[in-house]
Motif scaffolding. Structure first.
Motif, PDB file in Angstrom:
ATOM      1  N   SER A 100      22.687 -35.891  85.102  1.00 57.35           N
ATOM      2  CA  SER A 100      23.587 -35.955  83.960  1.00 57.35           C
ATOM      3  C   SER A 100      22.841 -35.632  82.667  1.00 57.35           C
ATOM      4  O   SER A 100      23.422 -35.073  81.738  1.00 57.35           O
ATOM      5  CB  SER A 100      24.248 -37.327  83.861  1.00 57.35           C
ATOM      6  OG  SER A 100      23.270 -38.335  83.844  1.00 57.35           O
ATOM      7  N   TYR A 101      21.533 -35.938  82.610  1.00 54.35           N
ATOM      8  CA  TYR A 101      20.749 -35.568  81.431  1.00 54.35           C
ATOM      9  C   TYR A 101      20.698 -34.054  81.285  1.00 54.35           C
ATOM     10  O   TYR A 101      20.883 -33.510  80.192  1.00 54.35           O
ATOM     11  CB  TYR A 101      19.335 -36.139  81.562  1.00 54.35           C
ATOM     12  CG  TYR A 101      18.349 -35.565  80.580  1.00 54.35           C
ATOM     13  CD1 TYR A 101      17.394 -34.641  80.992  1.00 54.35           C
ATOM     14  CD2 TYR A 101      18.363 -35.937  79.247  1.00 54.35           C
ATOM     15  CE1 TYR A 101      16.496 -34.102  80.099  1.00 54.35           C
ATOM     16  CE2 TYR A 101      17.465 -35.398  78.350  1.00 54.35           C
ATOM     17  CZ  TYR A 101      16.534 -34.486  78.786  1.00 54.35           C
ATOM     18  OH  TYR A 101      15.647 -33.943  77.906  1.00 54.35           O
ATOM     19  N   PHE A 102      20.466 -33.352  82.397  1.00 51.20           N
ATOM     20  CA  PHE A 102      20.355 -31.898  82.311  1.00 51.20           C
ATOM     21  C   PHE A 102      21.706 -31.245  82.036  1.00 51.20           C
ATOM     22  O   PHE A 102      21.785 -30.229  81.341  1.00 51.20           O
ATOM     23  CB  PHE A 102      19.712 -31.351  83.581  1.00 51.20           C
ATOM     24  CG  PHE A 102      18.247 -31.613  83.640  1.00 51.20           C
ATOM     25  CD1 PHE A 102      17.745 -32.728  84.279  1.00 51.20           C
ATOM     26  CD2 PHE A 102      17.353 -30.755  83.019  1.00 51.20           C
ATOM     27  CE1 PHE A 102      16.392 -32.986  84.301  1.00 51.20           C
ATOM     28  CE2 PHE A 102      16.001 -31.008  83.044  1.00 51.20           C
ATOM     29  CZ  PHE A 102      15.523 -32.126  83.691  1.00 51.20           C
ATOM     30  N   SER A 103      22.788 -31.828  82.548  1.00 51.58           N
ATOM     31  CA  SER A 103      24.119 -31.302  82.205  1.00 51.58           C
ATOM     32  C   SER A 103      24.374 -31.466  80.718  1.00 51.58           C
ATOM     33  O   SER A 103      24.964 -30.599  80.069  1.00 51.58           O
ATOM     34  CB  SER A 103      25.218 -32.039  82.948  1.00 51.58           C
ATOM     35  OG  SER A 103      25.019 -31.989  84.304  1.00 51.58           O
ATOM     36  N   PHE A 104      23.923 -32.594  80.167  1.00 53.31           N
ATOM     37  CA  PHE A 104      24.084 -32.860  78.749  1.00 53.31           C
ATOM     38  C   PHE A 104      23.318 -31.836  77.926  1.00 53.31           C
ATOM     39  O   PHE A 104      23.805 -31.322  76.919  1.00 53.31           O
ATOM     40  CB  PHE A 104      23.574 -34.269  78.469  1.00 53.31           C
ATOM     41  CG  PHE A 104      23.729 -34.724  77.059  1.00 53.31           C
ATOM     42  CD1 PHE A 104      22.633 -34.986  76.274  1.00 53.31           C
ATOM     43  CD2 PHE A 104      24.985 -34.899  76.524  1.00 53.31           C
ATOM     44  CE1 PHE A 104      22.783 -35.410  74.970  1.00 53.31           C
ATOM     45  CE2 PHE A 104      25.143 -35.324  75.222  1.00 53.31           C
ATOM     46  CZ  PHE A 104      24.036 -35.575  74.447  1.00 53.31           C
ATOM     47  N   LEU A 105      22.103 -31.493  78.377  1.00 58.70           N
ATOM     48  CA  LEU A 105      21.297 -30.487  77.685  1.00 58.70           C
ATOM     49  C   LEU A 105      21.999 -29.141  77.695  1.00 58.70           C
ATOM     50  O   LEU A 105      22.037 -28.432  76.677  1.00 58.70           O
ATOM     51  CB  LEU A 105      19.943 -30.383  78.388  1.00 58.70           C
ATOM     52  CG  LEU A 105      18.753 -29.802  77.654  1.00 58.70           C
ATOM     53  CD1 LEU A 105      18.612 -30.429  76.304  1.00 58.70           C
ATOM     54  CD2 LEU A 105      17.517 -30.033  78.479  1.00 58.70           C
ATOM     55  N   ARG A 106      22.597 -28.799  78.840  1.00 58.64           N
ATOM     56  CA  ARG A 106      23.323 -27.538  78.929  1.00 58.64           C
ATOM     57  C   ARG A 106      24.486 -27.512  77.952  1.00 58.64           C
ATOM     58  O   ARG A 106      24.765 -26.509  77.289  1.00 58.64           O
ATOM     59  CB  ARG A 106      23.818 -27.330  80.357  1.00 58.64           C
ATOM     60  CG  ARG A 106      24.701 -26.123  80.508  1.00 58.64           C
ATOM     61  CD  ARG A 106      25.079 -25.863  81.930  1.00 58.64           C
ATOM     62  NE  ARG A 106      25.793 -26.962  82.521  1.00 58.64           N
ATOM     63  CZ  ARG A 106      26.074 -27.051  83.810  1.00 58.64           C
ATOM     64  NH1 ARG A 106      25.692 -26.102  84.622  1.00 58.64           N
ATOM     65  NH2 ARG A 106      26.726 -28.074  84.287  1.00 58.64           N
TER      66      ARG A 106
END
Lengths: 190, 742
Positions: free
Chosen positions: B210-216
């Protein structure tokens, strides 16, 4: 990608698109992965071949899953009871675990997977086995008896509406509908 | 079917068919015989008839399923073979006549319903299946593919019996669904980093994913903001400055201002300059970078013409600012709607409920055995901690008055310490900013490093404060004796506050310095014209420096701290090193880091329109840095946040950052006088003044035109013209008088 790999016929592809929640790409990928599980001789007729359970469990998506045996058992339509899966069973499984499956379908199958003794309800023994699956195999990774009792008591308090000591399908679906993590965790994508 | 059902008489026999199951028979009303519905055997002894409202069932199959449901506890699913009931039911004469009435596919239908209903083995509501024409599509039924195929076939057979309108409705909805599916498939190809995020999910679970989706999401947001600013502000300016497409610009010098306010000479480099001057300019936004379109000072255009169209650049600049803020707000709220619903409706407790942890506890997407081990371990720890917390609640309730007093006074002391720490941070940022601005022009160009250090002093102090304060907070909270879940939440809230308030203090100190007016000449301009002839560019430069420094820090920590640490841990077997171990990938720390960067971007875009492009590139590179760092040099936290609460937490803090960004922007747009030496708002008192000005000017021009047209057409000849004119004039004057007073 060898010349011996057979292709999925087009009518079958569109039929599977209609009957499952998978997209065309996902069905083709599933076809590829399934044929890879078969020995070379059987790869010509993928749609009617059955793959034994031991082979299915070598898939990376299932090998680390504590519910691997239950998943094979629930989705297998084998009459012999050996939990072997055909290509259509495999597609069924991927369809239920896909992104676009309705939460109704997911909770229905989740119930069947968690129902270890296949009696249509989740009783204390089922819940105990479920918790042990989650915390891992091995003696040191289990909850103590007192903790297990406390945990099961809490679960039944939250979900057992008719207070009969077991969770049936509608109670399970009700509690799942209020669970925010279920949709994102109950997912397998190849 | 209905007339058959009305006449069904179902008897339960008390004679056991097998050891376990009783016999259920159906009595045929034509011949009076009773047959067992399982084996079709004729029965002579039958029990009492079951009274039920069979009318609610639509078909025989539903009756059988309904029977199975009623007697679920007695009949085990395996005992119900698929073939027998269908065969028997078809023999009923009335059923046969119904079949004859429906020419065609009914044979198939009976077969489909016979097997579809029973091999499911699960009791299903009879009303849900086979009802026409609102039947659920086959794929939404929990059946195997073979059964779904049969169900679909009989649904299609049913279609022939529907009216033309319903047939059309069915086929059109089907084709619509197909089109939507195709569109969804196409759009999934365009998704950025799909494969990377999928592999991260497989190795680490949904919390870290979910952190990396947020970054995207942030990369996309910044890119859209950049497109917005570029197309409405930068592109017209560049086009009109270079005279492409027959465009011209107008630079109207501001009226009613002192000449000394309008003097602005950016120190561009002339003559022989050293190479490192360019480097210094690149890193701190001064020199040659100051006059480019990166900063506010470039947009000193008051009006632009493209052939005959007049492009009001000041208005466009302001409106684009509002547009990107509104766009960010709407997008974030749209993303967080689900999380809000859960939280507001169910309250905080349900989030962490035991059912959620057990039934949705395992991430089925994990493919790596090591990650699975980790997940097992973290689930075990989480369950044990929660159960202990529950036992702790009992202990807390048992506390004596003396204990309570002691704990509350301890908590008050620690909160005072926390406030003292925060004040220390804020004061040091204030002093650093003032020192940096006063001395950045003093230090001569030859001392490159010292100059750069002075320029970057506020950024350095902020980064140090952001690093030290959370450590202090997590140390202090252990003394406050809260429950573990509340401890985590309180520390997180304090860290969020520190990070966002630091930016606020920096801006506040900048503004107090800008508006610091001692002399009368300074008061005439409204801002400190000596130090800040073009103060918006200066603020833009500070934001630029913060962004660059943030990026450099993230890069250096990964390169110079994480990789050596990993090398040390793998090759050095001594105890203290092994005990230290690899760095933990803390999701909340990383998220606060990127939200801090995003807040700076939101504030800085007004003063530096190309900043979102820099932020997009920065986050793009950070994605790969973090991914490599996670895969190779970090270990996941022992108790990662759950995906649902992570998503909600990220978006709430981002929203707080956005709202916090509104405040400084609002103050600089509406309150502080815009600089008279540069920028599109030279001829206005404040940047906001362009909006009412344009509206009023527009109205006045319109009304003057109407006035002229009216006079042309002999308005003076109208009766009571002078009386009306005087009345309206008096009324307007009164309205103006009143609105000026309010």
């Amino acid at each position: 990608m060898g010349g011996s790999a057979s292709m999925l016929p087009r009518e079958a592809l569109s039929e599977y698109q209609e009957l499952t929640f998978l997209s065309k790409q996902e069905i083709l990928l599933a076809y590829k992965r399934f044929s890879a599980l078969l020995p070379k001789e059987e790869r010509v007729n993928v749609c009617s071949a059955r793959v034994p359970k031991s082979q299915i469990l070598t898939l990376p998506e299932l090998r680390a899953n504590p519910f691997q045996h239950r998943i094979c058992h629930v989705f297998s339509t084998s009459e012999d009871g050996d939990d072997s899966m055909s290509f259509e069973d495999f597609l069924d499984m991927l369809s239920v675990f896909s992104d676009s499956a309705t939460s109704d379908i997911k909770s229905h199958y989740a119930f069947r997977i968690f129902d270890f003794d296949d009696d249509g309800t989740l009783d204390r023994k089922d819940l105990e086995k479920l918790v042990n699956c989650l915390t891992g195999q091995g003696e040191e990774s289990r909850l103590s008896n007192m903790e297990m009792e406390q945990l099961i008591q809490n679960i039944l308090e939250e979900s057992d509406i008719d207070k009969d000591g077991t969770i049936n399908l509608s109670e399970f679906q009700h509690v799942i509908s209020r669970s925010p993590d279920f949709a994102s965790s109950f997912k397998i994508i190849l | 079917m209905r007339n058959i059902l009305k006449n069904l008489v179902i008897n339960i026999s008390t004679i056991h068919h097998t050891q376990l199951t009783p016999r259920v028979t159906l009595r045929c009303l034509h011949c009076g015989l009773c047959r067992c519905i399982r084996c079709s055997e004729q029965a002579t002894e039958v029990g009492p008839a079951i009274q039920q409202d069979w009318n609610k069932y639509q078909s025989l199959q539903e009756v059988v399923t309904g029977l199975a449901w009623t007697f679920n506890k007695l009949w085990l699913p395996e005992d119900f073979p698929a073939a027998a009931p269908a065969g028997f039911l078809q023999q009923l004469p009335s059923y046969q006549s119904a079949l004859r009435r429906r020419a065609g596919g009914s044979q198939r239908r009976a077969g489909a319903q016979g097997s579809a209903g029973l091999s499911g083995g699960e009791p299903r509501g009879p009303e849900q299946q086979g009802r026409e024409p609102e039947a659920r599509p086959a794929r939404e039924q929990p059946l195997s593919i073979a059964e779904k195929r049969r169900l679909r076939d009989c649904q299609q057979a049913d279609i022939k019996h529907l009216s033309g309108w319903q047939q059309w409705k069915r086929t059109s909805s089907k084709s619509l669904r197909k089109v939507l599916n195709e569109a969804k498939e196409l759009s999934s190809h365009l998704e950025l980093w799909r494969h990377d995020i999928h592999s991260i999910e497989g190795k680490f679970g949904t919390g870290i994913q979910s952190y990396f989706s947020f970054l995207r999401f942030l990369v996309l947001l910044n890119f859209i903001i950049f497109i917005l600013m570029f197309s409405f502000v930068t592109l017209p300016s560049i086009i009109s400055k270079y005279g492409i497409f027959n465009s011209t610009i107008a630079k109207i010098p501001p009226k009613n201002t002192e000449p000394h306010c309008t003097v602005y000479k950016p120190s561009s480099n002339e003559g022989l300059v050293y190479f490192y001057t360019y480097l210094k300019d690149l890193l701190s936004g001064t020199g040659f970078l100051e006059v480019t379109s990166l900063f506010y000072g470039y947009y000193t255009i008051d009006a632009a013409w493209f052939s005959v169209l007049n492009y009001n650049l000041p208005l466009a600049y302001l409106l684009t600012t509002f547009a990107y803020l509104a766009l960010s707000l709407i997008w974030i709220i749209k993303r967080s709607v689900d999380g809000f619903k859960q939280n507001l409706v169910h309250g905080e407790d349900q989030f962490q409920s035991y059912c959620n942890k057990i039934f949705a506890g395992w991430d089925f997407c994990i493919t790596d055995p090591n990650a699975a081990q980790l997940k097992h371990h973290s689930l075990l720890c989480e369950l044990q901690a929660d159960l202990e917390e529950e036992r702790l609640k009992q202990k807390i309730a048992d506390r004596t008055m003396k204990e309570k007093l002691r704990i509350y006074s301890l908590r008050i002391c620690i909160n005072i310490i926390v406030i003292a720490v925060l004040s220390g941070c804020f004061y040091s940022i204030f002093r650093a900013t003032v020192f940096s601005r006063e001395n950045s022009s003093d230090v001569s160009n030859t001392d490159f490093q010292a100059n750069l250090l002075v320029q970057y002093l506020p950024s350095i102090v902020i980064t140090l404060a952001n690093f030290i304060a959370p450590q202090i907070f997590s140390f202090l909270i252990t003394f406050e004796d809260y429950s573990p879940a509340f401890e985590i939440r309180l520390t997180l809230m304090r860290c969020v506050f520190v990070r966002l308030a630091n930016i606020g203090v920096l801006l506040f100190s900048l503004w107090s310095h800008i508006s610091d007016c001692a002399t009368d000449e300074c008061k005439a301009c409204g801002y400190n014209y000596e130090l800040y002839p073009c103060w918006e560019s200066e603020v833009g430069q500070e934001m630029y420096k913060l962004t660059i420094f943030d990026f450099i820090i993230i890069l250096s920590v990964t390169l110079f701290l994480d990789f050596p640490r990993k090398l040390l841990v793998t090759h050095c077997p001594c105890k203290p090193v092994q005990w230290c171990g690899l760095r933990v990938f803390g999701i909340s720390d990383n998220v606060l880091e990127i939200i801090y960067g995003q807040t700076i971007c939101w504030i800085g875009t007004f003063f530096s329109p190309l900043l979102p492009a820099i932020a997009t590139i920065k986050y793009f590179i950070i994605f790969y840095i973090k991914k490599i760092s996670l895969m190779h040099t970090c270990k996941p936290a022992a108790r990662p946040l759950r995906a649902s609460s992570s998503n909600f937490f990220f978006l709430v803090v981002l929203l707080i950052g956005l709202v916090l960004a509104f405040i400084p922007l609002g103050i600089s747009i509406a309150y502080i006088s815009s600089s008279k030496a540069c920028g599109p708002f030279r001829s206005f008192n404040t940047s906001w003044a362009v909006v009412p000005d344009t509206i009023i000017k527009q109205f006045r021009d319109d009304e003057l035109e109407h006035h002229d047209i009216g006079l042309e057409h002999d308005a003076k000849g109208a009766p009571a013209y002078s009386v009306l004119k005087t009345a309206i004039q008096l009324g307007c004057k009164a309205a103006i008088f009143l609105s000026e007073r309010i």
